[in-house]
Design an enzyme around this catalytic site. Structure first.
Site, short mmCIF file in Angstrom:
data_model
loop_
_atom_site.label_atom_id
_atom_site.label_comp_id
_atom_site.label_asym_id
_atom_site.label_seq_id
_atom_site.Cartn_x
_atom_site.Cartn_y
_atom_site.Cartn_z
N GLY A 69 -10.39 -6.74 2.42
CA GLY A 69 -10.55 -8.14 2.78
C GLY A 69 -10.61 -8.93 1.50
N GLU A 70 -11.57 -9.79 1.40
CA GLU A 70 -11.77 -10.56 0.17
C GLU A 70 -13.22 -10.38 -0.24
OE1 GLU A 70 -8.86 -11.82 -0.98
OE2 GLU A 70 -10.05 -12.08 -2.80
N SER A 71 -13.43 -9.74 -1.38
CA SER A 71 -14.80 -9.38 -1.76
C SER A 71 -15.68 -10.62 -1.93
CB SER A 71 -14.80 -8.53 -3.02
OG SER A 71 -14.11 -9.19 -4.07
N CYS B 215 -10.53 -0.87 -1.00
CA CYS B 215 -10.04 -2.10 -1.61
C CYS B 215 -11.19 -3.07 -1.89
CB CYS B 215 -8.93 -2.71 -0.76
SG CYS B 215 -7.86 -3.77 -1.74
N ARG C 182 -10.37 -6.74 -10.38
CA ARG C 182 -9.80 -7.26 -9.12
C ARG C 182 -8.35 -7.65 -9.31
NH1 ARG C 182 -12.90 -12.16 -7.08
NH2 ARG C 182 -11.57 -11.82 -5.26
N ILE D 153 -2.78 -3.65 -1.53
CA ILE D 153 -2.66 -5.07 -1.19
C ILE D 153 -3.62 -5.86 -2.09
CG2 ILE D 153 -2.85 -6.81 0.65
CD1 ILE D 153 -2.61 -4.43 2.68
N ARG D 154 -3.06 -6.58 -3.03
CA ARG D 154 -3.90 -7.30 -4.02
C ARG D 154 -5.02 -6.37 -4.50
NH1 ARG D 154 -6.55 -10.87 -1.31
NH2 ARG D 154 -5.80 -10.15 0.69
N HIS E 51 -5.34 1.48 1.13
CA HIS E 51 -5.78 1.30 2.52
C HIS E 51 -5.38 2.48 3.40
CE1 HIS E 51 -7.05 -3.01 2.41
NE2 HIS E 51 -6.23 -3.04 1.38
N GLU F 196 -6.65 3.40 6.09
CA GLU F 196 -6.79 3.03 7.52
C GLU F 196 -5.53 2.39 8.07
OE1 GLU F 196 -7.97 1.40 5.00
OE2 GLU F 196 -7.80 -0.77 5.37
N1 GLN Z 1 -8.05 -8.90 -3.77
C1 GLN Z 1 -9.17 -8.63 -2.90
C2 GLN Z 1 -10.49 -8.86 -3.63
O1 GLN Z 1 -10.48 -9.09 -4.79
C3 GLN Z 1 -9.10 -7.24 -2.34
C4 GLN Z 1 -7.86 -7.10 -1.47
C5 GLN Z 1 -7.99 -6.13 -0.35
O2 GLN Z 1 -9.08 -5.75 0.05
N2 GLN Z 1 -6.87 -5.78 0.23
O3 GLN Z 1 -11.53 -8.81 -3.06
#
Ligand code: GLN
Length: 214
Positions: free
Chosen positions: A54-56, A86, A114, A143-144, A179, A181
């Site tokens: 997700g987005e930390s 992630c 990150r 993913i990112r 990921h 999952e």
């Molecule tokens: N870029 C996100 C972060 O810095 C992590 C991306 C992800 O969980 N797929 O939190």
């Protein structure tokens, strides 16, 4: 916990955002019961927890405001097994390189970077060799994604990609920058749930009486 329950441990999935149902499906496939964690009270009956991607920064904000972050940190510090993928890996790191301070669960002796492989356009798939999971390599969906910049002495690197650690574990935590999952490969979830089982069995000494495993 009874021995039969130890075979079907209860794993919470932090349900602030991210691939919650995908983690639930993977955990169910390897014999765990799952429940969603949205507040501190949801942590109570757990044998382990998954922090999804997700987005930390969002995790930190949302879970910080509700008190969930502090409660989660306290449980994880006391040894609740945790799998972080992630953003979940970022949340478990003790520090972030090249970024401002942000609320973390912390506790794992790793420093992460990150978005290390680039931003959204740089999301990619690559085979990742994870010796602890055997052959074949896992299908790494990045993913990112972060990578791990530094690991402390109590941390085992499980996999590298492009010369950077992308999966690791210590006594109670497993982290991956990719990921699992989002694939059909259940090996990393199985490894995690096995460790949760061993931990539960270790406190129960009832392994011999187990019936109906998985
Ligand atoms: N870029 C996100 C972060 O810095 C992590 C991306 C992800 O969980 N797929 O939190």
């Amino acid at each position: 916990m009874s021995a039969a329950d130890a075979r079907r441990p209860r794993i919470g999935v932090l349900a602030v955002q991210g691939a919650v149902s995908e983690h639930e499906a993977a955990l169910a496939d390897v014999g765990a019961r799952t429940s969603r964690v949205r507040s501190a009270v949801d942590l109570e009956a757990l044998d382990g927890i998954v922090i999804p991607g997700g987005e930390s920064t969002t995790f930190g904000l949302v879970a910080g405001e509700s008190g969930l972050l502090d409660a989660l940190r306290a449980r994880v510090d006391r040894g609740l097994p945790v799998l972080g993928t992630c953003a979940g890996m970022i949340m478990l790191a003790s520090g972030i390189e090249g970024g401002g301070p942000q609320p973390l669960v912390g506790g794992m002796d790793i420093v992460v970077r990150r978005n290390a492989f680039g931003r959204q356009v740089h999301s990619f798939e690559a085979p990742v060799d994870v010796p602890a999971l055997g052959d074949p390599p896992v299908r790494g969906i990045f993913i990112r994604a972060p990578w791990i910049e530094r690991v402390g002495p109590g941390v085992e690197v499980l996999a590298e990609h492009g010369g950077h650690p992308v999966a690791a574990r210590d006594a109670t935590r497993i982290v991956a920058a990719f990921h699992p999952e989002l694939t059909d490969d259940r090996r990393l979830h199985r490894l995690f749930v096995e460790e949760v089982r061993e931990r539960s069995a270790g406190t129960e000494h009832e392994e011999d009486t187990v019936v109906g495993a998985q």
